[in-house]
Motif scaffolding. Structure first.
Motif, short mmCIF file in Angstrom:
data_model
loop_
_atom_site.label_atom_id
_atom_site.label_comp_id
_atom_site.label_asym_id
_atom_site.label_seq_id
_atom_site.Cartn_x
_atom_site.Cartn_y
_atom_site.Cartn_z
N GLY A 36 0.81 -1.22 0.00
CA GLY A 36 0.00 0.00 0.00
C GLY A 36 0.83 1.26 0.00
O GLY A 36 0.44 2.28 -0.58
N VAL A 37 2.01 1.20 0.63
CA VAL A 37 2.86 2.39 0.71
C VAL A 37 3.69 2.55 -0.56
O VAL A 37 3.79 3.65 -1.12
N ASP A 85 -7.04 5.61 -6.12
CA ASP A 85 -5.86 5.04 -5.46
C ASP A 85 -6.32 4.07 -4.37
O ASP A 85 -7.11 4.42 -3.50
N GLY A 93 -4.06 2.34 -2.44
CA GLY A 93 -2.96 2.15 -1.50
C GLY A 93 -3.40 2.28 -0.05
O GLY A 93 -2.97 1.52 0.82
N ASP A 94 -4.28 3.25 0.21
CA ASP A 94 -4.77 3.44 1.59
C ASP A 94 -5.54 2.22 2.08
O ASP A 94 -5.43 1.84 3.24
N LEU A 95 -6.31 1.61 1.18
CA LEU A 95 -7.07 0.42 1.55
C LEU A 95 -6.12 -0.70 2.00
O LEU A 95 -6.38 -1.37 3.00
N VAL A 143 -3.04 -0.33 3.18
CA VAL A 143 -2.39 0.06 4.43
C VAL A 143 -3.31 -0.20 5.62
O VAL A 143 -2.90 -0.79 6.63
N TYR A 144 -4.57 0.20 5.50
CA TYR A 144 -5.51 0.01 6.60
C TYR A 144 -5.83 -1.47 6.83
O TYR A 144 -5.93 -1.92 7.96
#
Length: 108
Positions: free
Chosen positions: A32-33, A43, A45-47, A49-50
């Motif tokens: 994600g990062v 995007d 990526g946040d999904l 990461v969480y």
């Protein structure tokens, strides 16, 4: 033939669960990062990461179960003078026996 438990004798399933959840969580967070995950202008990526952080939090339950299952020296209900006829005690004891895999030691 003596039964010998050494190494990680108890709660192996909880240990495997905790390690796998940690690995998947860290991998998800790193993807994600560092990965460019953009689809149709959105995007994701946040999904990752969480969700990776959530997997690492779930792994804490496995670590707690594994650690508390490996504590030695606690008195059993029988040693304290109680009866072991409780259905919950029998279920926990049977489940623990199925999870624990004893190693047999060959005689010299």
């Amino acid at each position: 033939m003596a039964v010998k438990n050494d190494g990680l004798p108890h709660c192996k399933f909880a240990l495997v669960f905790a390690v796998v959840m940690d690995l998947l969580g860290v991998l998800s967070m790193l993807l994600g990062v560092f990965a460019s995950l953009e689809f149709d202008g959105r995007d994701f990526g946040d999904l990752l990461v969480y969700s990776g952080a959530l997997l690492v939090v779930f792994s804490m339950g496995g670590w707690v179960i594994w650690y508390s299952g490996n504590i030695e020296g606690l008195a059993t209900t029988k040693q304290l003078g109680g009866t072991m006829g409780n259905a919950f005690d029998r279920l926990a004891r049977n489940l623990s026996r199925k999870i624990r895999l004893p190693r047999t030691q060959s005689s010299p």
